[in-house]
Design a protein around this motif. Sequence first.
Motif, PDB file in Angstrom:
ATOM      1  N   GLY A   1     -12.679 -14.713   3.511  1.00 48.15           N
ATOM      2  CA  GLY A   1     -11.480 -13.976   3.896  1.00 48.15           C
ATOM      3  C   GLY A   1     -10.407 -14.014   2.825  1.00 48.15           C
ATOM      4  N   VAL A   2     -10.185 -15.186   2.249  1.00 48.44           N
ATOM      5  CA  VAL A   2      -9.194 -15.308   1.178  1.00 48.44           C
ATOM      6  C   VAL A   2      -9.636 -14.482  -0.028  1.00 48.44           C
ATOM      7  N   GLN A   3     -10.910 -14.584  -0.363  1.00 49.63           N
ATOM      8  CA  GLN A   3     -11.412 -13.835  -1.514  1.00 49.63           C
ATOM      9  C   GLN A   3     -11.290 -12.326  -1.295  1.00 49.63           C
ATOM     10  N   GLY A   4     -11.676 -11.868  -0.138  1.00 45.92           N
ATOM     11  CA  GLY A   4     -11.611 -10.436   0.152  1.00 45.92           C
ATOM     12  C   GLY A   4     -10.196  -9.903   0.182  1.00 45.92           C
ATOM     13  N   GLN A   5      -9.318 -10.607   0.891  1.00 46.36           N
ATOM     14  CA  GLN A   5      -7.929 -10.152   0.990  1.00 46.36           C
ATOM     15  C   GLN A   5      -7.213 -10.290  -0.353  1.00 46.36           C
ATOM     16  N   GLY A   6      -7.544 -11.345  -1.094  1.00 44.87           N
ATOM     17  CA  GLY A   6      -6.950 -11.518  -2.426  1.00 44.87           C
ATOM     18  C   GLY A   6      -7.339 -10.385  -3.350  1.00 44.87           C
ATOM     19  N   CYS A   7      -8.613 -10.035  -3.355  1.00 43.38           N
ATOM     20  CA  CYS A   7      -9.069  -8.909  -4.176  1.00 43.38           C
ATOM     21  C   CYS A   7      -8.393  -7.616  -3.738  1.00 43.38           C
ATOM     22  N   GLY A   8      -8.210  -7.474  -2.438  1.00 45.65           N
ATOM     23  CA  GLY A   8      -7.569  -6.266  -1.922  1.00 45.65           C
ATOM     24  C   GLY A   8      -6.148  -6.101  -2.415  1.00 45.65           C
ATOM     25  N   VAL A   9      -5.352  -7.164  -2.326  1.00 45.83           N
ATOM     26  CA  VAL A   9      -3.963  -7.045  -2.771  1.00 45.83           C
ATOM     27  C   VAL A   9      -3.899  -6.870  -4.284  1.00 45.83           C
ATOM     28  N   LEU A  10      -4.761  -7.545  -5.026  1.00 49.62           N
ATOM     29  CA  LEU A  10      -4.761  -7.370  -6.480  1.00 49.62           C
ATOM     30  C   LEU A  10      -5.140  -5.935  -6.852  1.00 49.62           C
ATOM     31  N   ALA A  11      -6.088  -5.363  -6.137  1.00 51.77           N
ATOM     32  CA  ALA A  11      -6.488  -3.979  -6.401  1.00 51.77           C
ATOM     33  C   ALA A  11      -5.334  -3.016  -6.136  1.00 51.77           C
ATOM     34  N   ILE A  12      -4.629  -3.225  -5.042  1.00 54.42           N
ATOM     35  CA  ILE A  12      -3.487  -2.359  -4.716  1.00 54.42           C
ATOM     36  C   ILE A  12      -2.407  -2.487  -5.782  1.00 54.42           C
ATOM     37  N   LEU A  13      -2.131  -3.707  -6.231  1.00 57.06           N
ATOM     38  CA  LEU A  13      -1.124  -3.900  -7.275  1.00 57.06           C
ATOM     39  C   LEU A  13      -1.570  -3.271  -8.590  1.00 57.06           C
ATOM     40  N   ALA A  14      -2.857  -3.325  -8.867  1.00 56.02           N
ATOM     41  CA  ALA A  14      -3.378  -2.767 -10.118  1.00 56.02           C
ATOM     42  C   ALA A  14      -3.303  -1.250 -10.162  1.00 56.02           C
ATOM     43  N   LEU A  15      -3.176  -0.608  -9.025  1.00 55.46           N
ATOM     44  CA  LEU A  15      -3.084   0.852  -8.984  1.00 55.46           C
ATOM     45  C   LEU A  15      -1.720   1.367  -9.438  1.00 55.46           C
ATOM     46  N   ASP A  16      -0.853   0.471  -9.844  1.00 57.13           N
ATOM     47  CA  ASP A  16       0.487   0.841 -10.305  1.00 57.13           C
ATOM     48  C   ASP A  16       0.566   0.577 -11.802  1.00 57.13           C
ATOM     49  N   ASP A  17       0.768   1.606 -12.596  1.00 58.23           N
ATOM     50  CA  ASP A  17       0.772   1.462 -14.058  1.00 58.23           C
ATOM     51  C   ASP A  17       1.821   0.478 -14.561  1.00 58.23           C
ATOM     52  N   ASP A  18       2.900   0.284 -13.807  1.00 61.03           N
ATOM     53  CA  ASP A  18       3.962  -0.626 -14.245  1.00 61.03           C
ATOM     54  C   ASP A  18       3.579  -2.098 -14.092  1.00 61.03           C
TER      55      ASP A  18
ATOM     56  N   CYS B   1       0.825  -1.206   0.000  1.00 58.80           N
ATOM     57  CA  CYS B   1       0.000   0.000   0.000  1.00 58.80           C
ATOM     58  C   CYS B   1       0.867   1.267   0.000  1.00 58.80           C
ATOM     59  N   GLY B   2       0.797   2.009  -1.087  1.00 59.36           N
ATOM     60  CA  GLY B   2       1.525   3.260  -1.199  1.00 59.36           C
ATOM     61  C   GLY B   2       3.016   3.134  -1.448  1.00 59.36           C
ATOM     62  N   ASN B   3       3.505   1.938  -1.750  1.00 52.61           N
ATOM     63  CA  ASN B   3       4.941   1.754  -1.946  1.00 52.61           C
ATOM     64  C   ASN B   3       5.209   1.097  -3.299  1.00 52.61           C
ATOM     65  N   HIS B   4       5.605   1.906  -4.265  1.00 52.32           N
ATOM     66  CA  HIS B   4       5.860   1.415  -5.621  1.00 52.32           C
ATOM     67  C   HIS B   4       6.899   0.294  -5.645  1.00 52.32           C
ATOM     68  N   ASP B   5       7.984   0.448  -4.890  1.00 49.91           N
ATOM     69  CA  ASP B   5       9.052  -0.556  -4.903  1.00 49.91           C
ATOM     70  C   ASP B   5       8.572  -1.909  -4.378  1.00 49.91           C
ATOM     71  N   ILE B   6       7.746  -1.890  -3.355  1.00 45.89           N
ATOM     72  CA  ILE B   6       7.219  -3.142  -2.810  1.00 45.89           C
ATOM     73  C   ILE B   6       6.245  -3.773  -3.800  1.00 45.89           C
ATOM     74  N   LYS B   7       5.403  -2.951  -4.420  1.00 49.67           N
ATOM     75  CA  LYS B   7       4.489  -3.481  -5.442  1.00 49.67           C
ATOM     76  C   LYS B   7       5.277  -4.193  -6.530  1.00 49.67           C
ATOM     77  N   THR B   8       6.325  -3.546  -6.990  1.00 48.55           N
ATOM     78  CA  THR B   8       7.157  -4.145  -8.037  1.00 48.55           C
ATOM     79  C   THR B   8       7.805  -5.436  -7.552  1.00 48.55           C
ATOM     80  N   ALA B   9       8.292  -5.442  -6.322  1.00 51.88           N
ATOM     81  CA  ALA B   9       8.932  -6.639  -5.764  1.00 51.88           C
ATOM     82  C   ALA B   9       7.947  -7.805  -5.699  1.00 51.88           C
ATOM     83  N   ILE B  10       6.717  -7.530  -5.319  1.00 56.85           N
ATOM     84  CA  ILE B  10       5.695  -8.590  -5.249  1.00 56.85           C
ATOM     85  C   ILE B  10       5.432  -9.157  -6.635  1.00 56.85           C
TER      86      ILE B  10
END
Length: 82
Positions: A64-81, A34-43
Amino acid sequence: AAGGTSVVLAAMMAHAGHANVQEQGCWALAHFACGNHDIKTAIVVAGGIPVVLAAMKAHTGHAGVQGQGCGVLAILALDDDN
């Protein structure tokens, strides 16, 4: 947190059948990224997207898996790279 992502992904892969590990792994990845481009890229580079998708496919009935999975995918998708 970049080193933590590899530990979380390894735990998720080693314990793919355990829904709670998958849920908490997705939660951790989302909070690292969340809010860290370098970590998003590392993931993404470490193969995190397929790991998250595999968790969601393996535990379709676990909210829980579905909700948290969607959450992390959404955060990763917010990065154009990604």
